[in-house]
Design a protein around this motif. Structure first.
Motif, PDB file in Angstrom:
ATOM      1  N   GLU A   1       8.181  58.321  32.642  1.00 24.52           N
ATOM      2  CA  GLU A   1       7.644  57.052  33.115  1.00 24.52           C
ATOM      3  C   GLU A   1       7.859  55.887  31.858  1.00 24.52           C
ATOM      4  O   GLU A   1       8.300  54.923  32.479  1.00 24.52           O
ATOM      5  N   MET A   2       7.892  56.362  30.857  1.00 19.45           N
ATOM      6  CA  MET A   2       7.987  55.321  29.669  1.00 19.45           C
ATOM      7  C   MET A   2       9.600  54.825  29.908  1.00 19.45           C
ATOM      8  O   MET A   2       9.848  53.430  29.870  1.00 19.45           O
ATOM      9  N   GLN A   3      10.523  55.735  30.035  1.00 22.99           N
ATOM     10  CA  GLN A   3      11.877  55.642  30.200  1.00 22.99           C
ATOM     11  C   GLN A   3      12.098  54.532  31.468  1.00 22.99           C
ATOM     12  O   GLN A   3      12.825  53.672  31.243  1.00 22.99           O
ATOM     13  N   ARG A   4      11.549  54.732  32.592  1.00 21.39           N
ATOM     14  CA  ARG A   4      11.573  53.889  33.648  1.00 21.39           C
ATOM     15  C   ARG A   4      11.142  52.531  33.410  1.00 21.39           C
ATOM     16  O   ARG A   4      11.632  51.528  33.669  1.00 21.39           O
ATOM     17  N   SER A   5       9.872  52.613  32.764  1.00 25.01           N
ATOM     18  CA  SER A   5       9.228  51.161  32.418  1.00 25.01           C
ATOM     19  C   SER A   5      10.304  50.390  31.409  1.00 25.01           C
ATOM     20  O   SER A   5      10.413  49.202  31.739  1.00 25.01           O
ATOM     21  N   TRP A   6      10.887  51.027  30.377  1.00 27.55           N
ATOM     22  CA  TRP A   6      11.901  50.506  29.734  1.00 27.55           C
ATOM     23  C   TRP A   6      13.007  50.005  30.322  1.00 27.55           C
ATOM     24  O   TRP A   6      13.528  48.934  30.087  1.00 27.55           O
ATOM     25  N   ARG A   7      13.499  50.928  31.344  1.00 30.71           N
ATOM     26  CA  ARG A   7      14.533  50.498  32.037  1.00 30.71           C
ATOM     27  C   ARG A   7      14.449  49.103  32.798  1.00 30.71           C
ATOM     28  O   ARG A   7      15.255  48.107  33.213  1.00 30.71           O
ATOM     29  N   ASP A   8      13.060  48.852  33.252  1.00 28.76           N
ATOM     30  CA  ASP A   8      13.054  47.894  34.100  1.00 28.76           C
ATOM     31  C   ASP A   8      12.266  46.721  33.652  1.00 28.76           C
ATOM     32  O   ASP A   8      11.973  45.317  34.107  1.00 28.76           O
ATOM     33  N   ASP A   9      11.706  47.016  32.285  1.00 29.78           N
ATOM     34  CA  ASP A   9      11.158  45.820  31.649  1.00 29.78           C
ATOM     35  C   ASP A   9      12.083  44.850  30.958  1.00 29.78           C
ATOM     36  O   ASP A   9      13.059  45.050  30.313  1.00 29.78           O
ATOM     37  N   MET A  10      11.726  43.446  31.519  1.00 24.64           N
ATOM     38  CA  MET A  10      12.587  42.421  30.884  1.00 24.64           C
ATOM     39  C   MET A  10      12.422  41.910  29.570  1.00 24.64           C
ATOM     40  O   MET A  10      13.141  41.168  28.948  1.00 24.64           O
ATOM     41  N   ASP A  11      11.316  42.450  28.989  1.00 25.97           N
ATOM     42  CA  ASP A  11      11.196  42.081  27.624  1.00 25.97           C
ATOM     43  C   ASP A  11      11.583  43.046  26.432  1.00 25.97           C
ATOM     44  O   ASP A  11      11.400  43.082  25.453  1.00 25.97           O
ATOM     45  N   LYS A  12      12.280  44.267  26.792  1.00 29.11           N
ATOM     46  CA  LYS A  12      12.590  45.287  25.973  1.00 29.11           C
ATOM     47  C   LYS A  12      13.971  45.417  26.263  1.00 29.11           C
ATOM     48  O   LYS A  12      14.494  45.394  27.291  1.00 29.11           O
TER      49      LYS A  12
END
Length: 206
Positions: free
Chosen positions: A55-66
């Motif tokens: 889930e973290m990996q998915r959120s990182w992939r989609d996060d515009m701030d990281k």
């Protein structure tokens, strides 16, 4: 859905390290690393379940701030046509932490494989990420927050021209900073002029 991160298809190939986007294929190895108490302490992070890590990996992939890259051993990766997972040595992150100031990037480097520490892998990965941030993300100043006992990391950032600007005794953390003047920018691009940018998708095609 939200636009994917800018580096989703970017590979940066340096001498020692190659930076690739963090994909789900990297998660099991990453998860294995983060079971280590030493790494949890150095990165001030809690152990997650494998599912949470996906889930973290998915959120990182989609996060515009990281902006996250996995650090691979260039020689191992390019020489033997191995899977990324067999060549992973750490990761490097750039966080845009200040909504008011999109030119400030907080940088974080982790060389998770003990045998790769102290050999210049972290230094090259950090320089490559900084150069990427300056060229592609419009970053003009960097910050690094490092645990006070992590002397190797503090020392490395100082070699990269960062200056200590604050110590937080509660979090036992040192903040280092680098303002990217024209001179610093030239130096940074010189340090990384050997780096080749490639397409991840094309490299993945057999």
């Amino acid at each position: 859905s939200q636009a994917m991160k800018i580096n989703q298809n970017t590979v940066l190939q340096g001498q020692r390290v190659t930076l690739v986007p963090y994909t789900s294929a990297h998660v099991p190895r990453y998860h294995e690393w983060m079971q280590s108490e030493e790494l949890q302490r150095l990165t001030a992070s809690e152990p997650l379940s494998l599912e949470q890590e996906y889930e973290m990996q998915r959120s990182w992939r989609d996060d515009m701030d990281k902006c996250t890259f996995i650090v691979l051993d260039t020689e191992r990766w390019s020489g033997q046509a191995r899977a990324d997972e067999d060549c992973m040595v750490g990761d490097v992150n750039l966080f845009l932490t200040d909504a008011e100031d999109p030119t400030l990037g907080e940088i974080e480097i982790m060389i998770a494989e003990p045998s790769y520490r102290g050999r210049g892998f972290g230094k090259e990965a950090t320089l490559m990420m900084m150069s990427y941030g300056v060229r592609n993300l419009g970053i003009t100043k960097f910050e690094a927050k490092i645990g006070q006992e992590n002397e190797a990391s503090i020392c490395m950032f100082k070699k990269l021209h960062f200056k200590e600007v604050a110590v937080n005794s509660v979090f036992q953390e040192v903040t280092l900073r680098l303002d990217v003047t024209d001179q610093e920018r030239r130096w940074l691009l010189e340090q990384t002029n050997h780096v080749e940018e490639k397409s991840y998708v094309e490299l993945k095609v057999p």
